[in-house]
Enzyme design. Structure first.
Site, mmCIF file in Angstrom:
data_model
loop_
_atom_site.group_PDB
_atom_site.id
_atom_site.type_symbol
_atom_site.label_atom_id
_atom_site.label_comp_id
_atom_site.label_asym_id
_atom_site.label_seq_id
_atom_site.Cartn_x
_atom_site.Cartn_y
_atom_site.Cartn_z
ATOM 1 N N GLY A 1 20.676 7.743 -36.289
ATOM 2 C CA GLY A 1 20.902 7.843 -34.843
ATOM 3 C C GLY A 1 22.375 7.825 -34.473
ATOM 4 O O GLY A 1 22.734 7.423 -33.359
ATOM 5 N N THR B 1 24.337 10.303 -33.735
ATOM 6 C CA THR B 1 24.601 11.202 -32.613
ATOM 7 C C THR B 1 24.248 10.516 -31.287
ATOM 8 O O THR B 1 25.021 10.541 -30.323
ATOM 9 C CB THR B 1 23.744 12.491 -32.773
ATOM 10 O OG1 THR B 1 23.966 12.993 -34.097
ATOM 11 C CG2 THR B 1 24.084 13.537 -31.753
ATOM 12 N N TRP B 2 23.087 9.899 -31.282
ATOM 13 C CA TRP B 2 22.611 9.213 -30.068
ATOM 14 C C TRP B 2 23.550 8.059 -29.704
ATOM 15 O O TRP B 2 23.988 7.934 -28.555
ATOM 16 C CB TRP B 2 21.184 8.709 -30.334
ATOM 17 C CG TRP B 2 20.519 8.057 -29.163
ATOM 18 C CD1 TRP B 2 20.460 8.546 -27.881
ATOM 19 C CD2 TRP B 2 19.832 6.808 -29.158
ATOM 20 N NE1 TRP B 2 19.761 7.670 -27.088
ATOM 21 C CE2 TRP B 2 19.355 6.598 -27.842
ATOM 22 C CE3 TRP B 2 19.540 5.847 -30.128
ATOM 23 C CZ2 TRP B 2 18.627 5.469 -27.473
ATOM 24 C CZ3 TRP B 2 18.813 4.726 -29.767
ATOM 25 C CH2 TRP B 2 18.366 4.537 -28.465
ATOM 26 N N HIS C 1 30.438 5.655 -41.461
ATOM 27 C CA HIS C 1 29.208 5.438 -42.240
ATOM 28 C C HIS C 1 29.462 4.362 -43.304
ATOM 29 O O HIS C 1 28.572 4.043 -44.079
ATOM 30 C CB HIS C 1 28.789 6.712 -42.976
ATOM 31 C CG HIS C 1 28.148 7.758 -42.107
ATOM 32 N ND1 HIS C 1 27.314 7.462 -41.069
ATOM 33 C CD2 HIS C 1 28.201 9.120 -42.163
ATOM 34 C CE1 HIS C 1 26.889 8.582 -40.502
ATOM 35 N NE2 HIS C 1 27.415 9.598 -41.151
ATOM 36 N N TYR D 1 16.927 2.198 -34.073
ATOM 37 C CA TYR D 1 16.638 3.524 -33.496
ATOM 38 C C TYR D 1 15.334 3.471 -32.708
ATOM 39 O O TYR D 1 15.176 4.179 -31.709
ATOM 40 C CB TYR D 1 16.539 4.554 -34.627
ATOM 41 C CG TYR D 1 16.260 5.955 -34.147
ATOM 42 C CD1 TYR D 1 17.299 6.825 -33.803
ATOM 43 C CD2 TYR D 1 14.941 6.420 -34.029
ATOM 44 C CE1 TYR D 1 17.036 8.109 -33.360
ATOM 45 C CE2 TYR D 1 14.674 7.699 -33.592
ATOM 46 C CZ TYR D 1 15.716 8.542 -33.258
ATOM 47 O OH TYR D 1 15.458 9.819 -32.812
ATOM 48 N N ARG E 1 16.740 17.428 -34.512
ATOM 49 C CA ARG E 1 15.515 17.983 -35.102
ATOM 50 C C ARG E 1 14.358 17.638 -34.171
ATOM 51 O O ARG E 1 14.041 18.369 -33.269
ATOM 52 C CB ARG E 1 15.330 17.432 -36.525
ATOM 53 C CG ARG E 1 14.243 18.131 -37.331
ATOM 54 C CD ARG E 1 14.072 17.511 -38.708
ATOM 55 N NE ARG E 1 13.628 16.130 -38.666
ATOM 56 C CZ ARG E 1 12.362 15.731 -38.658
ATOM 57 N NH1 ARG E 1 11.403 16.626 -38.732
ATOM 58 N NH2 ARG E 1 12.038 14.451 -38.595
ATOM 59 N N LYS E 2 13.780 16.418 -34.360
ATOM 60 C CA LYS E 2 12.662 16.026 -33.486
ATOM 61 C C LYS E 2 13.014 14.831 -32.608
ATOM 62 O O LYS E 2 12.501 14.687 -31.510
ATOM 63 C CB LYS E 2 11.462 15.648 -34.345
ATOM 64 C CG LYS E 2 10.614 16.795 -34.806
ATOM 65 C CD LYS E 2 9.325 16.241 -35.390
ATOM 66 C CE LYS E 2 8.266 17.298 -35.532
ATOM 67 N NZ LYS E 2 7.044 16.730 -36.114
ATOM 68 N N GLY E 3 13.827 13.934 -33.171
ATOM 69 C CA GLY E 3 14.220 12.750 -32.410
ATOM 70 C C GLY E 3 13.045 11.846 -32.073
ATOM 71 O O GLY E 3 12.998 11.278 -30.982
HETATM 72 P P1 A3P Z 1 15.111 13.443 -36.872
HETATM 73 O O1 A3P Z 1 15.534 14.233 -38.053
HETATM 74 O O2 A3P Z 1 14.078 12.406 -37.217
HETATM 75 O O3 A3P Z 1 14.685 14.272 -35.717
HETATM 76 P P2 A3P Z 1 22.269 11.192 -37.157
HETATM 77 O O4 A3P Z 1 22.766 11.465 -35.776
HETATM 78 O O5 A3P Z 1 22.559 9.808 -37.635
HETATM 79 O O6 A3P Z 1 22.646 12.259 -38.103
HETATM 80 O O7 A3P Z 1 20.676 11.207 -37.048
HETATM 81 C C1 A3P Z 1 19.973 12.383 -36.771
HETATM 82 C C2 A3P Z 1 18.615 11.989 -36.232
HETATM 83 O O8 A3P Z 1 18.740 11.532 -34.880
HETATM 84 C C3 A3P Z 1 17.673 13.169 -36.197
HETATM 85 O O9 A3P Z 1 16.369 12.609 -36.359
HETATM 86 C C4 A3P Z 1 17.926 13.703 -34.794
HETATM 87 O O10 A3P Z 1 16.906 14.539 -34.315
HETATM 88 C C5 A3P Z 1 18.001 12.404 -34.025
HETATM 89 N N1 A3P Z 1 18.731 12.511 -32.756
HETATM 90 C C6 A3P Z 1 19.812 13.272 -32.461
HETATM 91 N N2 A3P Z 1 20.181 13.089 -31.196
HETATM 92 C C7 A3P Z 1 19.337 12.194 -30.662
HETATM 93 C C8 A3P Z 1 19.195 11.605 -29.368
HETATM 94 N N3 A3P Z 1 20.011 11.926 -28.390
HETATM 95 N N4 A3P Z 1 18.200 10.700 -29.171
HETATM 96 C C9 A3P Z 1 17.361 10.385 -30.178
HETATM 97 N N5 A3P Z 1 17.430 10.922 -31.411
HETATM 98 C C10 A3P Z 1 18.403 11.810 -31.658
#
Ligand code: A3P
Length: 335
Positions: free
Chosen positions: A81, A83-84, A142, A233, A300-302
């Site tokens: 998470g 990005t979030w 990280h 998350y 992807r799916k979030g």
């Molecule tokens: P999924 O592959 O399960 O969909 P990171 O940002 O640490 O690389 O993590 C990526 C994961 O966070 C992906 O999960 C992505 O879809 C999800 N993600 C990205 N943006 C998000 C948001 N704004 N809210 C929730 N999940 C998010």
């Protein structure tokens, strides 16, 4: 000039990964660090699975990074998470600087708004540009907690604060597996899920073992709750509570006036998966040899619990068992 061996491989790796190659005259302090890396890298015992880039980044931070008490570091294990959380923290601390209808997050991916500490330092081959950022600096990493220098981690009153997010390892594995296959060169066959599972469950993952990464930050958050905040998350389901918690931790709680203006809800909406993934800037697929990741790869799916669509019952039981054993007696769980 820096020592020849490392200098050439370093420049090569840099230009490959970051698409940049800077010619800098490095001072004696940096020359010493590069020499030390040259000697140490092949011999290092690795408690975490770091690439040579990660080790170099960590060593440069150790020797040259000057933390400030106002620094905020968004820390994550990949695919938990990042990005979030980058988006949330950026919009929380800058909530008075931007209009929500014309916000930087609608024009830039969160990774372009929050400096990735070790990558940035590696890209520059020094801390010069990070040193030049105005306070409060918002950075992300990280790196495992134990790999930061003691001056950043030991004392609750010492420099910088960490906001960490982790995630159910079953969803992490699935997310990582999809991500790895997206970035895999087209000449290679897709990575089978069984192989990804085998590696991950044995602790072999980028910045892993995953469980040790979580434990490092979790234990620090218990010992120094004013210094390290640990989120999950899974809180994505309750984002407003999470936004308030982060704001309080960072010393900028929402005022009654802000609550009345629904600022928390504005932030939740702005940073939601639906909102961010639908911004044009995050739909673009700009992968190239020089820049192997595009903004769209981070969405992807979030969802919470997508693992049920991929992992066999046996795989999920094994991961749950490892999680239970690793976290036993620590007070941490994903439920
Ligand atoms: P999924 O592959 O399960 O969909 P990171 O940002 O640490 O690389 O993590 C990526 C994961 O966070 C992906 O999960 C992505 O879809 C999800 N993600 C990205 N943006 C998000 C948001 N704004 N809210 C929730 N999940 C998010």
């Amino acid at each position: 000039m820096i020592s020849s061996n490392l200098a050439s491989s370093f420049a090569l790796e840099n230009s490959k990964i970051f698409g940049i190659q800077k010619k800098l005259e490095l001072n004696e302090g940096y020359q010493k660090t590069y020499k030390k890396m040259d000697e140490l890298l092949p011999t290092l015992p690795r408690s975490f699975w770091l690439s040579n880039h990660g080790i170099r980044g960590s060593m440069l931070i150790d020797d040259h990074f000057n933390p400030r008490p106002t620094d905020i570091i968004v820390a994550t294990s990949p695919k938990c998470g990042t990005t979030w959380l980058r988006a949330l923290v950026f919009s929380i601390i800058n909530r008075n600087s931007f209009d929500f209808n014309n916000h930087p997050l609608s024009k830039a991916n969160p990774r372009d708004l929050v400096h990735f500490l070790e990558a940035h330092i590696l890209g520059d081959r020094s801390t010069v540009s990070i040193d030049g950022l105005l306070s409060p600096r918002l950075l992300s990493t990280h790196l495992p907690y134990s790999l930061f220098p003691k001056c950043m981690t030991d004392d609750a009153s010492s420099a910088c604060r960490f906001v960490y997010i982790c995630r159910d390892p079953k969803d992490v594995l699935v997310s990582k597996w999809h991500f790895a296959n997206k970035l895999r060169p087209k000449e290679l066959p897709p990575l089978p899920l069984e192989e990804a599972f085998e590696l991950f469950s044995n602790g072999v993952s980028h910045y892993g073992p995953f469980w040790d990464h979580v434990l490092g930050y979790w234990k620090a958050s218990v010992e120094w709750p004013k210094k390290v905040l640990c989120l999950k998350y899974e809180d994505v389901k309750e984002p407003s509570g999470c936004v308030r918690k982060v704001a309080e931790f960072l010393g900028v709680p929402f005022s009654p006036e802000e609550e009345k203006k629904w600022i928390v809800e504005e932030i939740v909406k702005l940073c939601s998966f639906e909102s961010l993934s639908n911004q044009d800037v995050n739909k673009s697929d700009t992968r190239s040899r020089e820049n192997p990741m595009s903004n769209s790869d981070f969405f992807r799916k979030g969802e919470v619990g997508d693992w049920v669509n991929h992992l066999s019952p046996q795989m999920s039981q094994i991961l749950d068992k490892i999680t239970e054993q690793k976290f036993q007696g620590t007070g941490f769980s994903f439920h």
